[in-house]
Design a protein around this motif. Structure first.
Motif, PDB file in Angstrom:
ATOM      1  N   SER A  23      -1.507 -69.783   7.175  1.00  9.94           N
ATOM      2  CA  SER A  23      -2.880 -69.346   8.136  1.00  9.94           C
ATOM      3  C   SER A  23      -3.905 -69.230   7.235  1.00  9.94           C
ATOM      4  O   SER A  23      -3.934 -69.227   5.993  1.00  9.94           O
ATOM      5  N   CYS A  24      -5.244 -69.425   7.752  1.00 13.60           N
ATOM      6  CA  CYS A  24      -6.390 -69.371   7.124  1.00 13.60           C
ATOM      7  C   CYS A  24      -7.620 -68.633   8.185  1.00 13.60           C
ATOM      8  O   CYS A  24      -7.179 -68.691   9.424  1.00 13.60           O
ATOM      9  N   GLU A  25      -8.523 -68.269   7.761  1.00 13.94           N
ATOM     10  CA  GLU A  25      -9.688 -67.659   8.494  1.00 13.94           C
ATOM     11  C   GLU A  25     -10.364 -68.659   9.285  1.00 13.94           C
ATOM     12  O   GLU A  25     -10.719 -69.408   8.276  1.00 13.94           O
ATOM     13  N   VAL A  26     -10.694 -68.584  10.354  1.00 14.56           N
ATOM     14  CA  VAL A  26     -11.805 -69.694  11.134  1.00 14.56           C
ATOM     15  C   VAL A  26     -12.862 -68.895  11.758  1.00 14.56           C
ATOM     16  O   VAL A  26     -12.460 -67.617  12.309  1.00 14.56           O
ATOM     17  N   ALA A  27     -14.229 -69.180  11.805  1.00  9.32           N
ATOM     18  CA  ALA A  27     -14.931 -68.742  12.648  1.00  9.32           C
ATOM     19  C   ALA A  27     -15.508 -69.521  13.855  1.00  9.32           C
ATOM     20  O   ALA A  27     -15.901 -70.969  13.392  1.00  9.32           O
ATOM     21  N   LEU A  28     -15.112 -69.392  14.836  1.00  6.91           N
ATOM     22  CA  LEU A  28     -15.624 -70.087  16.148  1.00  6.91           C
ATOM     23  C   LEU A  28     -16.848 -69.571  16.878  1.00  6.91           C
ATOM     24  O   LEU A  28     -17.079 -68.307  17.063  1.00  6.91           O
TER      25      LEU A  28
ATOM     26  N   PHE B 244     -15.341 -71.322  28.829  1.00  8.76           N
ATOM     27  CA  PHE B 244     -15.785 -70.921  27.561  1.00  8.76           C
ATOM     28  C   PHE B 244     -15.755 -72.319  26.623  1.00  8.76           C
ATOM     29  O   PHE B 244     -14.671 -72.952  26.663  1.00  8.76           O
ATOM     30  N   VAL B 245     -16.776 -72.499  25.911  1.00  3.16           N
ATOM     31  CA  VAL B 245     -16.692 -73.540  24.839  1.00  3.16           C
ATOM     32  C   VAL B 245     -17.149 -73.261  23.677  1.00  3.16           C
ATOM     33  O   VAL B 245     -18.109 -72.511  23.579  1.00  3.16           O
ATOM     34  N   ALA B 246     -16.145 -73.372  22.614  1.00  8.42           N
ATOM     35  CA  ALA B 246     -16.490 -72.946  21.239  1.00  8.42           C
ATOM     36  C   ALA B 246     -16.330 -74.166  20.394  1.00  8.42           C
ATOM     37  O   ALA B 246     -15.601 -74.941  20.569  1.00  8.42           O
ATOM     38  N   SER B 247     -16.841 -74.060  19.103  1.00  8.33           N
ATOM     39  CA  SER B 247     -16.666 -75.024  18.285  1.00  8.33           C
ATOM     40  C   SER B 247     -16.366 -74.317  16.653  1.00  8.33           C
ATOM     41  O   SER B 247     -16.844 -73.027  16.618  1.00  8.33           O
ATOM     42  N   CYS B 248     -15.655 -74.963  15.934  1.00  9.14           N
ATOM     43  CA  CYS B 248     -15.585 -74.568  14.453  1.00  9.14           C
ATOM     44  C   CYS B 248     -15.359 -75.939  13.763  1.00  9.14           C
ATOM     45  O   CYS B 248     -14.828 -76.882  14.338  1.00  9.14           O
ATOM     46  N   VAL B 249     -15.299 -75.388  12.275  1.00 14.19           N
ATOM     47  CA  VAL B 249     -14.816 -76.520  11.240  1.00 14.19           C
ATOM     48  C   VAL B 249     -13.794 -75.587  10.577  1.00 14.19           C
ATOM     49  O   VAL B 249     -13.859 -74.599  10.249  1.00 14.19           O
ATOM     50  N   VAL B 250     -12.762 -76.433  10.460  1.00 10.92           N
ATOM     51  CA  VAL B 250     -11.432 -75.943   9.801  1.00 10.92           C
ATOM     52  C   VAL B 250     -11.114 -76.708   8.452  1.00 10.92           C
ATOM     53  O   VAL B 250     -11.350 -78.107   8.513  1.00 10.92           O
ATOM     54  N   ASP B 251     -10.845 -75.989   7.350  1.00  9.57           N
ATOM     55  CA  ASP B 251     -10.683 -76.629   6.232  1.00  9.57           C
ATOM     56  C   ASP B 251      -9.057 -76.832   6.265  1.00  9.57           C
ATOM     57  O   ASP B 251      -8.373 -76.088   6.085  1.00  9.57           O
ATOM     58  N   ARG B 252      -8.465 -78.020   6.438  1.00  5.43           N
ATOM     59  CA  ARG B 252      -7.305 -78.312   6.807  1.00  5.43           C
ATOM     60  C   ARG B 252      -6.239 -77.936   5.863  1.00  5.43           C
ATOM     61  O   ARG B 252      -5.218 -77.533   6.007  1.00  5.43           O
ATOM     62  N   VAL B 253      -6.932 -78.089   4.523  1.00  7.47           N
ATOM     63  CA  VAL B 253      -6.014 -77.834   3.224  1.00  7.47           C
ATOM     64  C   VAL B 253      -5.725 -76.102   3.264  1.00  7.47           C
ATOM     65  O   VAL B 253      -4.851 -75.928   3.094  1.00  7.47           O
TER      66      VAL B 253
ATOM     67  N   VAL C 240      -7.615 -88.378   4.239  1.00  7.64           N
ATOM     68  CA  VAL C 240      -8.267 -87.859   5.287  1.00  7.64           C
ATOM     69  C   VAL C 240      -9.040 -86.662   4.597  1.00  7.64           C
ATOM     70  O   VAL C 240      -8.878 -85.937   3.719  1.00  7.64           O
ATOM     71  N   GLY C 241     -10.366 -86.531   5.025  1.00 10.94           N
ATOM     72  CA  GLY C 241     -11.298 -85.297   4.409  1.00 10.94           C
ATOM     73  C   GLY C 241     -10.638 -83.974   4.785  1.00 10.94           C
ATOM     74  O   GLY C 241      -9.821 -83.906   5.909  1.00 10.94           O
ATOM     75  N   ARG C 242     -11.289 -83.031   4.008  1.00 10.19           N
ATOM     76  CA  ARG C 242     -10.608 -81.680   4.412  1.00 10.19           C
ATOM     77  C   ARG C 242     -11.081 -81.158   5.498  1.00 10.19           C
ATOM     78  O   ARG C 242     -10.367 -80.058   6.070  1.00 10.19           O
ATOM     79  N   LEU C 243     -12.018 -81.450   6.029  1.00  8.80           N
ATOM     80  CA  LEU C 243     -12.983 -80.581   7.255  1.00  8.80           C
ATOM     81  C   LEU C 243     -12.548 -81.325   8.561  1.00  8.80           C
ATOM     82  O   LEU C 243     -12.860 -82.499   8.743  1.00  8.80           O
ATOM     83  N   VAL C 244     -12.102 -80.462   9.607  1.00  4.50           N
ATOM     84  CA  VAL C 244     -11.825 -81.143  10.928  1.00  4.50           C
ATOM     85  C   VAL C 244     -12.870 -80.375  11.739  1.00  4.50           C
ATOM     86  O   VAL C 244     -12.822 -78.955  11.784  1.00  4.50           O
ATOM     87  N   HIS C 245     -13.610 -81.040  12.618  1.00  2.00           N
ATOM     88  CA  HIS C 245     -14.580 -80.427  13.600  1.00  2.00           C
ATOM     89  C   HIS C 245     -13.663 -80.022  15.098  1.00  2.00           C
ATOM     90  O   HIS C 245     -13.212 -81.292  15.417  1.00  2.00           O
ATOM     91  N   ILE C 246     -13.495 -78.965  15.359  1.00  2.98           N
ATOM     92  CA  ILE C 246     -12.780 -78.673  16.545  1.00  2.98           C
ATOM     93  C   ILE C 246     -13.735 -78.367  17.467  1.00  2.98           C
ATOM     94  O   ILE C 246     -14.756 -77.313  17.461  1.00  2.98           O
TER      95      ILE C 246
END
Length: 185
Positions: free
Chosen positions: A115-120, A134-143, A154-160
């Motif tokens: 697990s990791c913390e993310v901010a939507l 509801f529409v929300a977005s975040c960037v997740v550091d997959r590592v 693959v880059g570390r950052l995934v845009h959701i």
């Protein structure tokens, strides 16, 4: 509409009308990879004080899909998502707060048993016929989220981007409330 315009109560995310889209890039900045994953459930509980609201969402790891079936099998496999052993990707909020840019929902993202913390960032919260969208977005550091494989590919950052349709969960007391939309009874 602001979060203050959303009626307090508990809402169930409707998987049939909800979507998760993502974009990642190759390590060397080559062509971005876009894809989707199925939303399989979740809830939103809107409190009278919006900062006391909570949210959760679940995604089907085995539904990871891009424009390349071979890549999809690899990402769903043991090296990446390990969907056979970890079929769900889950999010549970820990804090809702107003920022200068709007509302932010911080929480824990569970992937592959880690697990990791993310901010939507809440982009939209609007009324629809039978609930809210509801529409929300975040960037997740997959590592950080527990998917370290493929560091040279693959880059570390995934845009959701999440597009969630939520319908009220009715308690018996709500059935007599004439202010609720008739089609929601």
């Amino acid at each position: 509409m602001t979060i203050f315009d959303i009626r307090t109560g508990t809402y169930r995310i409707d998987p049939a009308r909800s979507a998760c889209r993502f974009t990642a890039t190759h390590v060397f900045g080559l062509k971005p990879v876009a894809g989707t994953m199925d939303v399989i459930g979740g809830t939103v509980a809107v409190a009278a004080n919006p900062e006391h609201s909570i949210a959760s969402a679940e995604l089907d790891a085995a539904s990871f899909t891009t424009d390349d079936p071979r890549r999809d099998r690899d990402i769903r496999g043991r090296r990446f998502l390990d969907a056979a052993h970890h079929p769900e990707i889950g999010f549970r909020s820990t804090r809702v707060r107003r920022t200068p840019e709007g509302w932010q929902i911080t929480g824990v993202l569970g992937v592959r048993g880690g697990s990791c913390e993310v901010a939507l960032d809440l982009v939209t919260g609007e009324a629809v016929d039978d609930g809210y969208r509801f529409v929300a977005s975040c960037v997740v550091d997959r590592v950080a989220a527990g998917v370290p494989a493929g560091r040279m590919v693959v880059g570390r950052l995934v845009h959701i981007n999440l597009d969630l349709h939520a319908v009220p969960v009715r308690s018996p007391a709500h059935h007599a409330d004439p202010s609720w939309p008739a089609e929601a009874h």
